[in-house]
Design a protein around this motif. Structure first.
Motif, PDB file in Angstrom:
ATOM      1  N   ARG A  13       0.815  -1.214   0.000  1.00  0.00           N
ATOM      2  CA  ARG A  13       0.000   0.000   0.000  1.00  0.00           C
ATOM      3  C   ARG A  13       0.848   1.263   0.000  1.00  0.00           C
ATOM      4  O   ARG A  13       1.985   1.261   0.460  1.00  0.00           O
ATOM      5  N   TYR A  15       0.269   5.662   0.648  1.00  0.00           N
ATOM      6  CA  TYR A  15      -0.627   6.646   1.250  1.00  0.00           C
ATOM      7  C   TYR A  15      -0.261   8.026   0.699  1.00  0.00           C
ATOM      8  O   TYR A  15       0.879   8.278   0.324  1.00  0.00           O
ATOM      9  N   ILE A  29      -5.658   6.160   1.143  1.00  0.00           N
ATOM     10  CA  ILE A  29      -4.915   4.969   0.737  1.00  0.00           C
ATOM     11  C   ILE A  29      -5.093   4.795  -0.758  1.00  0.00           C
ATOM     12  O   ILE A  29      -6.204   4.838  -1.278  1.00  0.00           O
ATOM     13  N   ASP A  31      -3.920   2.390  -4.281  1.00  0.00           N
ATOM     14  CA  ASP A  31      -3.314   1.171  -4.795  1.00  0.00           C
ATOM     15  C   ASP A  31      -2.467   1.505  -6.009  1.00  0.00           C
ATOM     16  O   ASP A  31      -2.527   2.610  -6.567  1.00  0.00           O
ATOM     17  N   LEU A  78     -13.727  -3.297  -6.173  1.00  0.00           N
ATOM     18  CA  LEU A  78     -13.446  -3.903  -4.871  1.00  0.00           C
ATOM     19  C   LEU A  78     -14.573  -4.832  -4.430  1.00  0.00           C
ATOM     20  O   LEU A  78     -14.326  -5.896  -3.851  1.00  0.00           O
ATOM     21  N   TYR A  96     -11.096  -7.588   3.771  1.00  0.00           N
ATOM     22  CA  TYR A  96     -10.154  -6.525   3.423  1.00  0.00           C
ATOM     23  C   TYR A  96     -10.650  -5.728   2.214  1.00  0.00           C
ATOM     24  O   TYR A  96     -10.596  -4.496   2.201  1.00  0.00           O
ATOM     25  N   SER A  99     -13.546  -3.627   3.224  1.00  0.00           N
ATOM     26  CA  SER A  99     -13.091  -2.537   4.084  1.00  0.00           C
ATOM     27  C   SER A  99     -12.517  -1.395   3.248  1.00  0.00           C
ATOM     28  O   SER A  99     -12.765  -0.215   3.528  1.00  0.00           O
ATOM     29  N   GLN A 100     -11.757  -1.745   2.210  1.00  0.00           N
ATOM     30  CA  GLN A 100     -11.230  -0.714   1.316  1.00  0.00           C
ATOM     31  C   GLN A 100     -12.364   0.027   0.610  1.00  0.00           C
ATOM     32  O   GLN A 100     -12.336   1.252   0.469  1.00  0.00           O
ATOM     33  N   GLU A 103     -14.105   2.738   2.584  1.00  0.00           N
ATOM     34  CA  GLU A 103     -13.395   4.007   2.731  1.00  0.00           C
ATOM     35  C   GLU A 103     -13.676   4.958   1.572  1.00  0.00           C
ATOM     36  O   GLU A 103     -13.360   6.146   1.657  1.00  0.00           O
TER      37      GLU A 103
END
Length: 296
Positions: A13, A15, A29, A31, A78, A96, A99-100, A103
């Protein structure tokens, strides 16, 4: 132009910090794919009274729409990835991915539905109960009737766990109340005795103290030897009575404290087990009621 700078990077990852439309810094965040197709974000700083031209406004609007579209596409990607992980029973990877996605979007009923499936291992495991509860709250508010119906179809293990905890909670409550009742009789008796002892020591102390003060006032007024002797005698008796009163007061305070603690579940092991079980049962019921009207 929005200020962006890379502040951390590891194997998976990256940021960045960006300045949003309110002029505040926020952490995002990103990718690798997102970085390659990164859409520049702009903020406009103008002098007081200066206005944007129609062309600039149109450009900003197009950039905003393009950014929204990229965000929607990323969320869809996602969620698709998470669905594939769910089908393969790779629940950690699905969690996961969802969760992404969370956001990047909010008030997404489908995402809450998918998160509940991932967190509960397809409605078979509720060990991550708090995560399941959080997802269920979103399901209740935003998921579609079709998604709720699918969850209800898969809710057999959940209903079985609710029934199990209802039985367990009932037994713990009976045992807890039985223990309270047994102790209550003993503690009430102790408090009654300590109250009587406090009265038997406190009342004489007050009487002796009043007499001590009375004889002391007479000593000051008359100066007689008799009143001096009486003052000293009753003063000593008052000290003895005071010590007895303190002892009785301590006994009363301890007995009364036991009575109060006996009514609190947190003061005994069985009471704490009951509270914990009842709390878990309530959470399980809330999960079920998030997609069904009743527990029948």
């Amino acid at each position: 132009m929005a200020e962006e700078r890379l502040i951390d990077e590891d194997k998976d990852r990256k940021y960045r910090i960006r300045i949003n439309e309110n002029g505040e810094e926020e952490l995002v965040i990103i990718d690798t794919e997102e970085e390659e197709e990164e859409i520049p974000e702009f903020s406009v700083v103008t002098d007081e009274g200066e206005e944007m031209s129609p062309e600039e406004k149109e450009e900003m609007e197009q950039l905003r729409l393009k950014r929204q579209e990229a965000r929607r596409n990323k969320v869809l990607s996602l969620k698709h990835e998470g669905r594939l992980k769910l089908e393969n029973r790779d629940y950690e990877a699905a969690q996961y991915a969802f969760s992404q996605a969370s956001e990047l979007t909010e008030y997404d009923g489908e995402l809450y539905y998918l998160q509940l499936l991932a967190n509960s291992r397809d409605m078979n495991d509720f060990l991550e109960l708090d995560k399941c509860v959080a997802s269920a709250e979103g399901v209740k508010e935003y998921s579609s009737d079709e998604e709720k119906a699918e969850l209800k179809e898969k809710s057999g293990p959940l209903k079985a766990r609710i029934a199990e905890f209802e039985e367990k909670t009932k037994k713990l409550n009976e045992e807890n109340e039985k223990g309270k009742a047994e102790r209550r009789e003993v503690f009430f008796s102790q408090r009654s005795r300590s109250t009587l002892l406090l009265a038997c020591t406190g009342v004489p102390f007050i009487v002796i103290l009043v007499l001590t003060v009375f004889f002391a006032s007479k000593t000051v007024a008359d100066g007689g030897v008799l009143f001096v002797a009486l003052t000293v005698t009753f003063g000593v008796l008052a000290l003895i009575a005071f010590a007895g009163t303190l002892f009785a007061l301590n006994r009363f305070w301890t007995a009364n404290r036991k009575v109060r603690l006996n009514e609190k579940n947190s003061s005994t092991k069985i009471g704490r087990e009951y509270d914990s079980c009842a709390e878990e049962l309530e959470k399980l019921k809330n999960i079920y009621l998030s997609f069904s009207d009743d527990l029948s």
